[in-house]
Scaffold this active site. Sequence first.
Site, PDB file in Angstrom:
ATOM      1  N   GLU A 169      27.306  42.113  61.665  1.00 32.61           N
ATOM      2  CA  GLU A 169      28.761  42.116  61.926  1.00 32.61           C
ATOM      3  C   GLU A 169      29.251  40.916  62.726  1.00 32.61           C
ATOM      4  O   GLU A 169      30.013  41.057  63.675  1.00 32.61           O
ATOM      5  CB  GLU A 169      29.152  43.425  62.628  1.00 32.61           C
ATOM      6  CG  GLU A 169      28.809  44.647  61.789  1.00 32.61           C
ATOM      7  CD  GLU A 169      29.109  45.966  62.495  1.00 32.61           C
ATOM      8  OE1 GLU A 169      29.535  45.947  63.662  1.00 32.61           O
ATOM      9  OE2 GLU A 169      28.907  47.016  61.875  1.00 32.61           O
ATOM     10  N   GLU A 278      24.228  50.738  54.112  1.00 28.61           N
ATOM     11  CA  GLU A 278      24.587  51.873  54.986  1.00 28.61           C
ATOM     12  C   GLU A 278      25.558  52.792  54.253  1.00 28.61           C
ATOM     13  O   GLU A 278      26.636  53.117  54.757  1.00 28.61           O
ATOM     14  CB  GLU A 278      25.229  51.365  56.292  1.00 28.61           C
ATOM     15  CG  GLU A 278      24.386  50.342  57.022  1.00 28.61           C
ATOM     16  CD  GLU A 278      24.934  49.937  58.390  1.00 28.61           C
ATOM     17  OE1 GLU A 278      25.884  50.572  58.884  1.00 28.61           O
ATOM     18  OE2 GLU A 278      24.396  48.977  58.972  1.00 28.61           O
TER      19      GLU A 278
HETATM   20  C1  XIL Z   1      25.861  53.808  64.135  1.00 30.71           C
HETATM   21  C2  XIL Z   1      24.947  55.024  64.225  1.00 30.71           C
HETATM   22  O1  XIL Z   1      24.972  55.700  62.991  1.00 30.71           O
HETATM   23  C3  XIL Z   1      25.408  55.932  65.344  1.00 30.71           C
HETATM   24  O2  XIL Z   1      24.460  56.970  65.544  1.00 30.71           O
HETATM   25  C4  XIL Z   1      25.567  55.140  66.641  1.00 30.71           C
HETATM   26  O3  XIL Z   1      26.122  55.981  67.639  1.00 30.71           O
HETATM   27  C5  XIL Z   1      26.466  53.937  66.437  1.00 30.71           C
HETATM   28  O4  XIL Z   1      25.953  53.145  65.379  1.00 30.71           O
HETATM   29  N1  XIL Z   1      27.361  49.796  61.371  1.00 30.71           N
HETATM   30  C6  XIL Z   1      26.037  49.614  61.717  1.00 30.71           C
HETATM   31  C7  XIL Z   1      25.264  50.743  62.228  1.00 30.71           C
HETATM   32  O5  XIL Z   1      25.497  48.525  61.472  1.00 30.71           O
HETATM   33  O6  XIL Z   1      24.267  50.343  63.142  1.00 30.71           O
HETATM   34  C8  XIL Z   1      26.140  51.808  62.859  1.00 30.71           C
HETATM   35  O7  XIL Z   1      25.326  52.914  63.177  1.00 30.71           O
HETATM   36  C9  XIL Z   1      27.268  52.188  61.937  1.00 30.71           C
HETATM   37  C10 XIL Z   1      28.132  50.989  61.614  1.00 30.71           C
END
Ligand code: XIL
Length: 387
Positions: A169, A278
């Site tokens: 990001e 994701e």
């Molecule tokens: C999220 C997790 O799913 C949660 O458990 C945590 O509290 C915050 O992070 N983008 C990403 C991930 O790259 O690492 C994030 O994961 C969701 C958004």
Amino acid sequence: MACLRRSICRSALSATAVAVAVAAMGSSVCRGQGTSVTQTLRQAADDRLLIGAAVMSEQLEKPKLAALIADQFNCLTGENEFKPLPTEPERGQFDFGPADKIIAFAQQHNMKVVGHNLCWHQQSPKWMFAGEDGKPLPREQALANLKEHIDGVVGHFRGKVIGWDVVNEAISDSPDQYLRNTPARKAIGDDYIARAFEFAHAADPDAQLYYNDYNDEQPGKRESVLRLVRELKAQNIPIYGVGIQGHWILKYAADTIPKLDQTITALNDAGVKAMISELDIDVLPRNTSGANISASEHGANPYVQGLPHDVAMAQADFYRKIFEVVNKHGDGVTRVTFWGTHDGTSWLNDWPVRGRTDYPLLWTRDLQPKPAFTAVLQTLEAGGGGK
Ligand code: XIL
């Protein structure tokens, strides 16, 4: 239900898996969907595609959930436990305990692991790029901290993970700015991204290196991602692929699908593989697009009593279309990873509105396969993908 039972008996699942799958059979599995010749996502993906899930190590200690994960997926991502804060909370004090449990489980079940992530402005210790006064560290000190972190973490997992989300990001959400002004950028400058990739490559020359972000299917951000890819390649930095996070909203299915298709083409044309890293499909209303984890809003919680059938079917249709796009691109897409397993494990139950009941994934909270599971299984069976 009969078609599922038949295919379970035909397949080479473990006894536990059969018991879990039979116990978990929902009528939605076979309804009007034709017969599946394989039973699990990993069987359907065969060797063509990595099909993954984000997990937390404690989930692997729950027998039924662990059996489902081992049977369905051939790849794991640590949802949180490989991130900079948990792995190096204090400078030089590494903690690999929880992440090592994920590696051990993956090895036991013949699965790959993807490391997520090495450099991010969230879930990262403050000391890495800022002093006690909160001001950015001098460039050389920040670079040394970043290198030490990457050496420690990538070195520990060398040979145990196939690749790393090196930087997560880093691109700005605002159209008139290229890079997000993160603590790493403030201390080091724009080249922190290139340096992170170089450090990772030096620490494990065999690891695939990825850039990972949300909204990179959106035309504006897509251009910035492509610019980053081109800049890294111009410096001979071995970026292997780009992770399109895929935290999508059901309401925008029709808008998302062509943009995903175009983005995969553009990434492949730029010389990198695409991954959906994701994936989840939010069925609840929200104003925040993408996945900025510091976003927070108030919103309704309409499906506390259960997911309406028409919404479940619309979600299945969106999933089917996503996998049709994946199939279309053949080996241009190397992996699809779901951000969780059953609906109860999803981070979307708490983001961007706390305490909601969301249904973004393929299994219900009691591990029943949803229509979305059948849609993904059957589309995977139709072929495509590649490693
Ligand atoms: C999220 C997790 O799913 C949660 O458990 C945590 O509290 C915050 O992070 N983008 C990403 C991930 O790259 O690492 C994030 O994961 C969701 C958004």
